[in-house]
Design a protein around this motif. Structure first.
Motif, short mmCIF file in Angstrom:
data_model
loop_
_atom_site.label_atom_id
_atom_site.label_comp_id
_atom_site.label_asym_id
_atom_site.label_seq_id
_atom_site.Cartn_x
_atom_site.Cartn_y
_atom_site.Cartn_z
N LEU A 129 0.74 -1.19 -0.06
CA LEU A 129 0.09 0.08 -0.01
C LEU A 129 0.88 1.38 -0.10
CD1 LEU A 129 -3.06 -1.27 2.19
CD2 LEU A 129 -2.93 -1.14 -0.23
N HIS A 130 2.23 1.29 -0.24
CA HIS A 130 2.94 2.39 -0.52
C HIS A 130 2.45 2.88 -1.74
CE1 HIS A 130 6.69 4.60 -0.72
NE2 HIS A 130 6.67 4.39 -1.80
N ASN A 131 2.37 4.29 -1.61
CA ASN A 131 1.96 5.10 -2.72
C ASN A 131 0.74 4.60 -3.26
OD1 ASN A 131 4.12 7.16 -3.00
ND2 ASN A 131 5.00 6.05 -4.63
N ILE A 132 -0.24 4.18 -2.55
CA ILE A 132 -1.62 3.69 -2.91
C ILE A 132 -2.35 5.07 -3.01
CG2 ILE A 132 -2.59 3.18 -0.79
CD1 ILE A 132 -2.97 1.11 -3.98
N VAL A 133 -2.49 6.01 -2.11
CA VAL A 133 -3.32 7.08 -2.39
C VAL A 133 -3.06 7.94 -3.73
CG1 VAL A 133 -4.05 9.13 -1.25
CG2 VAL A 133 -3.29 7.38 0.23
N GLY A 134 -4.27 8.33 -4.35
CA GLY A 134 -3.98 8.61 -5.76
C GLY A 134 -3.68 7.81 -6.89
N ALA A 135 -3.25 6.52 -6.75
CA ALA A 135 -2.98 5.54 -7.64
C ALA A 135 -4.16 4.88 -8.37
CB ALA A 135 -2.13 4.23 -6.99
N GLU A 136 -4.03 4.60 -9.46
CA GLU A 136 -5.18 3.84 -10.03
C GLU A 136 -5.12 2.29 -9.62
OE1 GLU A 136 -5.08 3.74 -14.33
OE2 GLU A 136 -4.30 5.89 -14.55
N ALA A 137 -6.49 1.75 -9.26
CA ALA A 137 -6.52 0.41 -8.82
C ALA A 137 -5.82 -0.43 -9.58
CB ALA A 137 -8.16 0.24 -8.70
N GLY A 138 -5.36 -1.47 -9.07
CA GLY A 138 -4.88 -2.80 -9.92
C GLY A 138 -3.48 -2.33 -10.63
N GLN A 139 -2.60 -1.62 -10.06
CA GLN A 139 -1.50 -1.19 -10.96
C GLN A 139 -0.32 -1.59 -10.19
OE1 GLN A 139 -1.59 0.05 -14.20
NE2 GLN A 139 -3.78 -0.47 -14.20
N ILE A 140 -0.34 -2.20 -8.85
CA ILE A 140 1.02 -2.29 -8.34
C ILE A 140 1.67 -3.40 -8.98
CG2 ILE A 140 1.92 -3.05 -6.09
CD1 ILE A 140 0.53 -0.14 -5.73
N ASP A 141 2.93 -3.14 -9.31
CA ASP A 141 4.00 -4.28 -10.29
C ASP A 141 3.96 -5.30 -9.11
OD1 ASP A 141 4.36 -2.48 -11.99
OD2 ASP A 141 6.47 -1.77 -11.32
N ASN A 177 -10.15 -4.37 -13.04
CA ASN A 177 -10.69 -3.54 -14.23
C ASN A 177 -11.82 -2.60 -13.43
OD1 ASN A 177 -9.41 -5.23 -15.93
ND2 ASN A 177 -11.10 -6.50 -15.83
N SER A 178 -11.70 -2.35 -12.08
CA SER A 178 -12.84 -1.44 -11.44
C SER A 178 -12.79 -0.13 -12.09
CB SER A 178 -12.52 -1.39 -9.89
OG SER A 178 -11.13 -0.67 -9.58
N GLY A 179 -11.86 0.31 -12.64
CA GLY A 179 -11.80 1.70 -13.06
C GLY A 179 -11.55 2.70 -11.90
N ILE A 180 -11.20 2.33 -10.67
CA ILE A 180 -11.07 3.18 -9.64
C ILE A 180 -9.91 4.04 -9.61
CG2 ILE A 180 -10.92 3.14 -7.14
CD1 ILE A 180 -12.91 1.07 -7.17
N VAL A 181 -9.68 5.07 -9.07
CA VAL A 181 -8.49 5.93 -8.56
C VAL A 181 -8.76 5.97 -7.16
CG1 VAL A 181 -7.18 8.08 -8.98
CG2 VAL A 181 -8.45 7.01 -11.03
N TRP A 182 -7.53 5.73 -6.56
CA TRP A 182 -7.78 5.76 -5.16
C TRP A 182 -7.50 7.04 -4.29
CZ3 TRP A 182 -10.60 1.82 -3.44
CH2 TRP A 182 -10.42 0.80 -4.12
N THR A 183 -8.44 7.89 -4.75
CA THR A 183 -8.38 9.35 -4.03
C THR A 183 -8.90 8.88 -2.41
OG1 THR A 183 -10.75 9.48 -4.45
CG2 THR A 183 -9.19 10.47 -6.04
N PRO A 184 -8.37 9.94 -1.61
CA PRO A 184 -8.70 9.73 -0.30
C PRO A 184 -10.15 9.28 -0.12
CG PRO A 184 -7.14 11.47 -0.34
CD PRO A 184 -7.54 11.22 -1.72
N GLU A 185 -11.06 10.26 -0.85
CA GLU A 185 -12.43 10.01 -0.90
C GLU A 185 -12.86 8.76 -1.19
OE1 GLU A 185 -10.83 12.52 -2.34
OE2 GLU A 185 -11.40 14.24 -1.17
N LYS A 186 -12.23 8.09 -2.24
CA LYS A 186 -12.79 6.71 -2.86
C LYS A 186 -12.22 5.67 -1.76
CE LYS A 186 -14.66 4.07 -5.70
NZ LYS A 186 -16.12 4.28 -5.95
#
Ligand code: HEC
Length: 165
Positions: A94-106, A116-125
């Motif tokens: 969860l390093h750098n997860i805030v602001g990241a696109e879902a499903g993109q951690i290497d 495929n959720s299309g989510i961006v992990w904003t604080p609100e989301k």
């Protein structure tokens, strides 16, 4: 007493009758049941990727997150996640997860549901997701019921932000 119990008994009979239909017992007597059956299933809709509506009606902006308190809340995540860069466990780092696109951690093998959720992990989301993850990403492999206390969620997000750069 009898007045209260009678409708319950009647309801029980209807359910029993409904279940005995089909099979080898002959043709179904009517089509009237199908509509009734459909309403029994509660179709809980998944909020859109850009929706931040919570179940409890709270809004992230109403809270001031405390990163130190959030570290304690993070103990509930630690069985599966760490915040060290590049370290994936049962869940992705969860390093750098805030602001990241879902499903993109290497290097992490996500479900399609998460990827495929299309989510961006904003604080609100995150604030919405962490309340009940399965509601926001049905089919997620993340086995975590959620954090019902909105202050806990805000504190945790402050902690995650402090561990992003
Ligand atoms: C039982 C293990 C487990 C626990 C506990 C857990 N998670 Fe997860 N988490 C996962 C798994 C597995 C995934 C990947 C889900 C998938 O691919 O469907 C995930 C995914 C996530 C994602 C999405 C990551 C991305 O890159 O899209 C976030 C954000 C997240 N978890 C945060 C948390 C937080 C914060 C907590 C603690 C409140 C927590 N998780 C508790 C296992 C867990």
């Amino acid at each position: 007493m009898h007045r209260i119990l009678a409708p319950l008994a009647a309801a029980g009979l209807i359910v029993t009758a409904g279940c005995s239909g089909g099979g080898d017992e002959g043709p179904p007597s009517s089509d009237g049941d199908s509509e009734e059956t459909a309403t029994v299933e509660e179709a809980e809709e998944t909020p859109a990727a850009d929706s931040t509506d919570t179940m409890d009606g709270t809004v992230f902006a109403e809270f001031t997150g405390d990163a130190a308190a959030g570290e304690t809340v993070f103990s509930q995540c630690r069985a599966c996640h760490v915040v060290d860069p590049g370290v994936n466990r049962t869940g992705p780092t969860l390093h750098n997860i805030v602001g990241a696109e879902a499903g993109q951690i290497d290097g992490f093998n996500y479900t399609d549901a998460n990827a495929n959720s299309g989510i961006v992990w904003t604080p609100e989301k995150l604030f919405q997701y962490l309340e009940r993850p399965q509601r926001i990403i049905p089919g997620t492999r993340m086995a975590f019921a959620g954090l019902s206390d909105p202050q806990d969620r805000a504190d945790l997000i402050a902690y995650l932000e402090a561990n992003s750069e």
